[in-house]
Design a protein around this motif. Structure first.
Motif, PDB file in Angstrom:
ATOM      1  N   PRO A  54       0.850  -1.195   0.000  1.00 41.32           N
ATOM      2  CA  PRO A  54       0.000   0.000   0.000  1.00 41.32           C
ATOM      3  C   PRO A  54       0.888   1.248   0.000  1.00 41.32           C
ATOM      4  O   PRO A  54       2.023   1.209   0.492  1.00 41.32           O
ATOM      5  N   SER A  55       0.385   2.366  -0.555  1.00 46.37           N
ATOM      6  CA  SER A  55       1.237   3.549  -0.708  1.00 46.37           C
ATOM      7  C   SER A  55       1.813   4.039   0.630  1.00 46.37           C
ATOM      8  O   SER A  55       2.964   4.458   0.699  1.00 46.37           O
ATOM      9  N   ALA A  56       1.023   3.948   1.713  1.00 46.03           N
ATOM     10  CA  ALA A  56       1.530   4.408   3.020  1.00 46.03           C
ATOM     11  C   ALA A  56       2.702   3.534   3.480  1.00 46.03           C
ATOM     12  O   ALA A  56       3.630   4.018   4.133  1.00 46.03           O
ATOM     13  N   VAL A  57       2.672   2.262   3.108  1.00 46.97           N
ATOM     14  CA  VAL A  57       3.748   1.340   3.495  1.00 46.97           C
ATOM     15  C   VAL A  57       5.000   1.622   2.663  1.00 46.97           C
ATOM     16  O   VAL A  57       6.120   1.665   3.181  1.00 46.97           O
ATOM     17  N   ALA A  58       4.788   1.847   1.366  1.00 45.62           N
ATOM     18  CA  ALA A  58       5.923   2.164   0.484  1.00 45.62           C
ATOM     19  C   ALA A  58       6.607   3.444   0.971  1.00 45.62           C
ATOM     20  O   ALA A  58       7.837   3.532   1.021  1.00 45.62           O
ATOM     21  N   LYS A  59       5.786   4.427   1.368  1.00 45.31           N
ATOM     22  CA  LYS A  59       6.322   5.705   1.855  1.00 45.31           C
ATOM     23  C   LYS A  59       7.090   5.487   3.167  1.00 45.31           C
ATOM     24  O   LYS A  59       8.185   6.019   3.364  1.00 45.31           O
ATOM     25  N   GLU A  62      10.447   3.897   2.413  1.00 46.87           N
ATOM     26  CA  GLU A  62      11.363   4.848   1.778  1.00 46.87           C
ATOM     27  C   GLU A  62      11.929   5.807   2.838  1.00 46.87           C
ATOM     28  O   GLU A  62      13.129   6.098   2.860  1.00 46.87           O
ATOM     29  N   THR A  63      11.042   6.273   3.720  1.00 43.96           N
ATOM     30  CA  THR A  63      11.472   7.201   4.777  1.00 43.96           C
ATOM     31  C   THR A  63      12.511   6.547   5.685  1.00 43.96           C
ATOM     32  O   THR A  63      13.526   7.157   6.031  1.00 43.96           O
ATOM     33  N   VAL A  64      12.273   5.294   6.043  1.00 39.36           N
ATOM     34  CA  VAL A  64      13.202   4.585   6.926  1.00 39.36           C
ATOM     35  C   VAL A  64      14.522   4.307   6.190  1.00 39.36           C
ATOM     36  O   VAL A  64      15.613   4.490   6.744  1.00 39.36           O
ATOM     37  N   ALA A  65      14.408   3.908   4.925  1.00 44.17           N
ATOM     38  CA  ALA A  65      15.620   3.603   4.144  1.00 44.17           C
ATOM     39  C   ALA A  65      16.519   4.837   4.014  1.00 44.17           C
ATOM     40  O   ALA A  65      17.749   4.723   4.026  1.00 44.17           O
ATOM     41  N   ASN A  66      15.911   6.010   3.912  1.00 45.56           N
ATOM     42  CA  ASN A  66      16.679   7.250   3.742  1.00 45.56           C
ATOM     43  C   ASN A  66      17.311   7.771   5.033  1.00 45.56           C
ATOM     44  O   ASN A  66      18.084   8.729   5.000  1.00 45.56           O
ATOM     45  N   ALA A  67      16.936   7.178   6.158  1.00 53.00           N
ATOM     46  CA  ALA A  67      17.487   7.658   7.443  1.00 53.00           C
ATOM     47  C   ALA A  67      18.740   6.861   7.803  1.00 53.00           C
ATOM     48  O   ALA A  67      18.824   5.665   7.544  1.00 53.00           O
ATOM     49  N   ASP A  68      19.720   7.552   8.395  1.00 53.75           N
ATOM     50  CA  ASP A  68      20.925   6.858   8.866  1.00 53.75           C
ATOM     51  C   ASP A  68      20.620   6.098  10.154  1.00 53.75           C
ATOM     52  O   ASP A  68      21.270   5.108  10.471  1.00 53.75           O
ATOM     53  N   GLY A  69      19.667   6.615  10.911  1.00 52.21           N
ATOM     54  CA  GLY A  69      19.320   5.953  12.165  1.00 52.21           C
ATOM     55  C   GLY A  69      17.915   6.312  12.604  1.00 52.21           C
ATOM     56  O   GLY A  69      17.352   7.315  12.151  1.00 52.21           O
TER      57      GLY A  69
END
Ligand SMILES: Cc1cc2nc3c(=O)[nH]c(=O)nc-3n(C[C@H](O)[C@H](O)[C@H](O)COP(=O)(O)O)c2cc1C
Length: 183
Positions: A54-59, A62-69
């Motif tokens: 679902p789009s909220a899950v994809a978002k 992506e948000t978590v992947a872009n964070a260093d921590g």
């Protein structure tokens, strides 16, 4: 500058844990970039709707992947973590490609710091169980330092959380340690 994603484990408008996160954010000014995860539109995990995500899950991924921590600030619910926080982590624990458990998830090796404000145990039980869960999903939890706050009397009666100098110092030390942990 390292990017740290704050996850507040309370949906409450005047959440003490959100206040704790805001205090921690002050300590990171100039040394890390802080953003807060908004997971209010995240559905409950349901394998019927898992693929395509679902789009909220994809978002979320992506948000978590872009964070260093990730830095989680969470209350303790019945000696454990709140269900809505588990829901976030359950979504994050799943493979990106349907049933391909060999693909790393966005949590693989993700560095995580833990803090919480609550009752007598200062969220200790919650952080202990959260560590177990995060380790199981292959995240890299900074075991120490963590900041556990036992809420003061005014917090319970008047909704005002006042941190002691010692608690503020602990949060500052944790912020510095986490930036170092991120490398
Ligand atoms: C379902 C539920 C269970 C709770 N269980 C605990 C608990 O086990 N330990 C604790 O310290 N506080 C417990 N509390 C109280 C919370 O710590 C307190 O409400 C806290 O203010 C919540 O954090 P928040 O202000 O960030 O929402 C519980 C609250 C709820 C709603």
């Amino acid at each position: 500058m390292k990017k740290i994603l704050f996850i507040v484990g309370s949906l409450r408008k005047d959440s003490f844990n959100r206040q704790l996160a805001q205090e921690a954010e002050k300590n990171l000014a100039g040394i890390a970039e802080v953003t807060y995860l908004d997971y209010t539109d995240l559905p409950f995990i349901n394998q019927d709707i898992e693929y395509p995500a679902p789009s909220a899950v994809a978002k979320l991924r992506e948000t978590v992947a872009n964070a260093d921590g990730l830095w989680i600030f969470t209350p303790e619910y019945n000696f454990s973590y709140p269900g809505h926080l588990k829901n976030v982590l359950d979504w994050l624990s799943r493979p990106l490609v349907a049933y391909d458990f060999a693909t790393p998830t966005v949590m693989n090796g993700k560095k995580v710091a833990l803090s919480g404000a609550g009752g007598q145990m200062a969220t200790g039980k919650c952080r202990e169980k959260l560590t177990e869960l995060l380790t199981f999903i292959k995240a890299d939890v900074m075991a120490e330092p963590q900041t556990g706050v036992t809420l003061n009397a005014e917090a319970w009666t008047e909704g005002r959380m006042i941190l002691t100098d010692e608690q503020r110092a602990a949060l500052k030390a944790q912020a510095e340690a986490f930036v170092e942990y991120l490398g």
